[in-house]
Design a protein around this motif. Structure first.
Motif, PDB file in Angstrom:
ATOM      1  N   LYS A 132       0.841  -1.195   0.000  1.00  0.00           N
ATOM      2  CA  LYS A 132       0.000   0.000   0.000  1.00  0.00           C
ATOM      3  C   LYS A 132       0.877   1.246   0.000  1.00  0.00           C
ATOM      4  O   LYS A 132       2.007   1.227   0.488  1.00  0.00           O
ATOM      5  CB  LYS A 132      -0.899   0.029   1.241  1.00  0.00           C
ATOM      6  CG  LYS A 132      -1.939  -1.068   1.302  1.00  0.00           C
ATOM      7  CD  LYS A 132      -2.771  -0.950   2.564  1.00  0.00           C
ATOM      8  CE  LYS A 132      -3.813  -2.049   2.655  1.00  0.00           C
ATOM      9  NZ  LYS A 132      -4.599  -1.956   3.909  1.00  0.00           N
ATOM     10  N   LYS A 149       3.785   7.339   2.589  1.00  0.00           N
ATOM     11  CA  LYS A 149       3.832   6.172   3.466  1.00  0.00           C
ATOM     12  C   LYS A 149       3.703   4.900   2.639  1.00  0.00           C
ATOM     13  O   LYS A 149       2.706   4.689   1.963  1.00  0.00           O
ATOM     14  CB  LYS A 149       2.708   6.251   4.500  1.00  0.00           C
ATOM     15  CG  LYS A 149       2.682   5.107   5.493  1.00  0.00           C
ATOM     16  CD  LYS A 149       1.534   5.320   6.486  1.00  0.00           C
ATOM     17  CE  LYS A 149       1.433   4.171   7.473  1.00  0.00           C
ATOM     18  NZ  LYS A 149       0.306   4.351   8.420  1.00  0.00           N
ATOM     19  N   GLU A 151       3.701   0.732   2.725  1.00  0.00           N
ATOM     20  CA  GLU A 151       3.395  -0.330   3.697  1.00  0.00           C
ATOM     21  C   GLU A 151       3.386  -1.690   3.001  1.00  0.00           C
ATOM     22  O   GLU A 151       2.765  -1.858   1.955  1.00  0.00           O
ATOM     23  CB  GLU A 151       2.024  -0.055   4.330  1.00  0.00           C
ATOM     24  CG  GLU A 151       1.660  -0.971   5.476  1.00  0.00           C
ATOM     25  CD  GLU A 151       0.337  -0.571   6.101  1.00  0.00           C
ATOM     26  OE1 GLU A 151       0.341   0.304   6.999  1.00  0.00           O
ATOM     27  OE2 GLU A 151      -0.702  -1.116   5.688  1.00  0.00           O
ATOM     28  N   SER A 153       2.851  -5.892   3.732  1.00  0.00           N
ATOM     29  CA  SER A 153       2.437  -6.989   4.616  1.00  0.00           C
ATOM     30  C   SER A 153       2.908  -8.299   4.001  1.00  0.00           C
ATOM     31  O   SER A 153       2.631  -8.576   2.826  1.00  0.00           O
ATOM     32  CB  SER A 153       0.910  -7.014   4.788  1.00  0.00           C
ATOM     33  OG  SER A 153       0.464  -5.850   5.446  1.00  0.00           O
ATOM     34  N   THR A 173       3.678  -6.533   9.179  1.00  0.00           N
ATOM     35  CA  THR A 173       3.559  -5.353   8.328  1.00  0.00           C
ATOM     36  C   THR A 173       4.692  -4.386   8.657  1.00  0.00           C
ATOM     37  O   THR A 173       4.934  -4.086   9.825  1.00  0.00           O
ATOM     38  CB  THR A 173       2.207  -4.657   8.548  1.00  0.00           C
ATOM     39  OG1 THR A 173       1.147  -5.553   8.205  1.00  0.00           O
ATOM     40  CG2 THR A 173       2.097  -3.412   7.674  1.00  0.00           C
ATOM     41  N   THR A 175       6.435  -0.548   7.640  1.00  0.00           N
ATOM     42  CA  THR A 175       6.083   0.745   7.072  1.00  0.00           C
ATOM     43  C   THR A 175       7.322   1.629   6.924  1.00  0.00           C
ATOM     44  O   THR A 175       8.171   1.668   7.808  1.00  0.00           O
ATOM     45  CB  THR A 175       5.049   1.466   7.962  1.00  0.00           C
ATOM     46  OG1 THR A 175       3.890   0.645   8.100  1.00  0.00           O
ATOM     47  CG2 THR A 175       4.649   2.803   7.350  1.00  0.00           C
ATOM     48  N   GLU A 177       8.318   5.750   5.732  1.00  0.00           N
ATOM     49  CA  GLU A 177       7.780   7.069   5.431  1.00  0.00           C
ATOM     50  C   GLU A 177       8.844   7.937   4.785  1.00  0.00           C
ATOM     51  O   GLU A 177      10.014   7.886   5.161  1.00  0.00           O
ATOM     52  CB  GLU A 177       7.252   7.746   6.699  1.00  0.00           C
ATOM     53  CG  GLU A 177       5.942   7.164   7.193  1.00  0.00           C
ATOM     54  CD  GLU A 177       5.305   8.013   8.279  1.00  0.00           C
ATOM     55  OE1 GLU A 177       5.961   8.982   8.720  1.00  0.00           O
ATOM     56  OE2 GLU A 177       4.163   7.729   8.664  1.00  0.00           O
TER      57      GLU A 177
END
Length: 311
Positions: A132, A149, A151, A153, A173, A175, A177
Motif C-alpha cells: 500500500k 507512506k 506499507e 504486509s 507489516t 512501514t 515514510e
C-alpha cells in the motif's frame, strides 16, 4: 660530437629518467581475499541447521516477479550473514514448484520429503500479502510538506522436513515514510508504486528480514542432522561440511530412519522413533561447496542416505 647532438641525447636521457620515475611512482594494488569466518562453527556452538527458502509467492497477480526475486536474494544473503543457520536456495531440488501450489500456498508436506534428502531441517514459504502507498500533505499552499507512506504486509510459514508439519505461520507489516516538499499535485497510488521499484524491493526484503529472530528460534527447536551422500571404499561422503558447521575431527553417529508412529485412535501423527544406531564416523576433510569426507570410527553397515548426527 656537435653541441646539437649532445643536446638531443641529453633530452632523450632526461625523458627516459622521467618515464622511469613516473612508472616507479604508480600505485601498487595488492588484492587480498579473506575467507569470512561466519561459515565456521564457534567452539561453543553446534552445527548450523539448513533452511531452504522457496520462491516467494504473491497474493496479487500483476505485480512484477522481479520485486519478489530481488527481495528474496537480499533475504538469503542477510540471513546467512546474521544468523546461525545455513539458508539455501531451493533450486537444488530441481523441481517445478508451481506444481506444488494449492490455493495460493505451497504443499509444504510434499516438498519436505524431497528437501529432507538434502540435509535440510526446515523449508520456508514467504508470501507478499499486500503493498500500500498513501500520501498526506498540508491542506493549502502551492508548495506543500508531503509525507509518503509505503506499507508491506508479508507472511512466513516454516515446516519441518522430517515430519512435514508446520512450525511457524505469522504475518507482519512494515512501514516506511518519506517526507518531501512537492508542488501540489494529484497522486495515483498504483503509478507511485510502479515508479519506486528499488524502494519497494527494500521494503519487502526488510519485511521478511524482520522475521529473522523468530526464524532462528524456530530452527533452534529442531535437531541437527545430515545424510551420507556416497560411499567409496573407506571414504564416506557427507552432504554437510564446513558451511554447515562440521569441523575436522568431529565425531558423528550414524543411524537409519526410525518408523513413524500414529495414534491408533485418532490417526494423528505422534512422531518418529529413533532409528537403529549403526556406529560413528570421524570427519577428516571437506569437499565441494558444503560437503565433508569421513572415515569409519566404529560400527559397520553404513549406506547412502543414512542419517548422521553430532555425537
Amino acid at each position: 660530437m656537435s653541441s646539437r647532438l649532445v643536446y638531443v641525447l641529453s633530452l632523450f636521457l632526461i625523458g627516459l629518467g622521467c618515464a622511469s620515475v613516473e612508472h616507479s611512482e604508480q600505485p601498487k594494488f595488492n588484492k587480498e581475499v579473506k575467507d569470512v569466518s561466519h561459515t565456521a562453527r564457534r567452539e561453543d556452538a553446534g552445527p548450523r541447521k539448513r533452511l531452504m527458502v522457496l520462491p516467494f509467492l504473491d497474493s496479487q497477480e500483476g505485480r512484477p516477479q522481479a520485486l519478489r526475486d530481488k527481495a528474496r536474494e537480499e533475504f538469503l544473503r542477510e540471513m546467512n550473514q546474521k544468523y546461525e543457520i545455513v539458508v539455501v536456495d531451493s533450486s537444488d531440488l530441481k523441481m517445478d514448484f508451481s506444481k506444488s501450489i494449492k490455493s495460493g500456498e505451497y504443499d509444504l508436506a510434499a516438498i519436505s520429503k524431497q528437501a529432507q534428502q538434502l540435509g535440510v531441517a526446515a523449508i520456508l514459504e514467504g508470501k507478499l500479502i499486500d503493498l500500500k502507498v498513501g500520501r498526506k500533505s498540508d491542506p493549502v499552499g502551492m508548495f506543500r510538506q508531503m509525507k509518503t507512506k509505503f506499507e508491506a504486509s508479508v507472511r512466513v510459514r516454516i515446516a519441518a522436513t522430517r515430519s512435514g508439519r508446520e512450525l511457524f505461520n505469522t504475518v507482519k507489516t512494515v512501514t516506511l515514510e518519506e517526507a518531501q516538499v512537492r508542488v501540489g499535485e494529484n497522486v495515483n497510488a498504483d503509478k507511485l508504486l510502479q515508479s519506486n521499484p528499488e524502494l519497494l524491493e527494500k521494503l519487502v526484503s526488510d519485511a521478511f528480514l524482520d522475521f529473522g529472530p523468530q526464524i532462528q528460534a524456530t530452527l533452534d527447536r529442531l535437531s541437527w542432522e545430515g545424510r551420507i551422500a556416497m560411499i567409496s571404499g573407506d571414504r564416506i561422503f557427507l552432504n554437510v561440511g564446513r558451511i554447515s558447521g562440521l569441523q575436522i575431527g568431529d565425531i558423528v553417529k550414524v543411524s537409519d530412519d526410525g518408523d513413524e508412529v500414529y495414534d491408533p485412535q485418532s490417526g494423528n501423527y505422534i512422531g518418529r522413533v529413533p532409528g537403529r544406531l549403526k556406529g560413528t564416523l570421524e570427519v577428516v576433510s571437506y569437499f565441494g561447496q558444503d560437503g565433508a569426507i569421513a572415515v569409519i570410527h566404529s560400527g559397520a553397515g553404513f549406506k547412502e542416505n543414512d542419517k548422521i548426527e553430532l555425537y
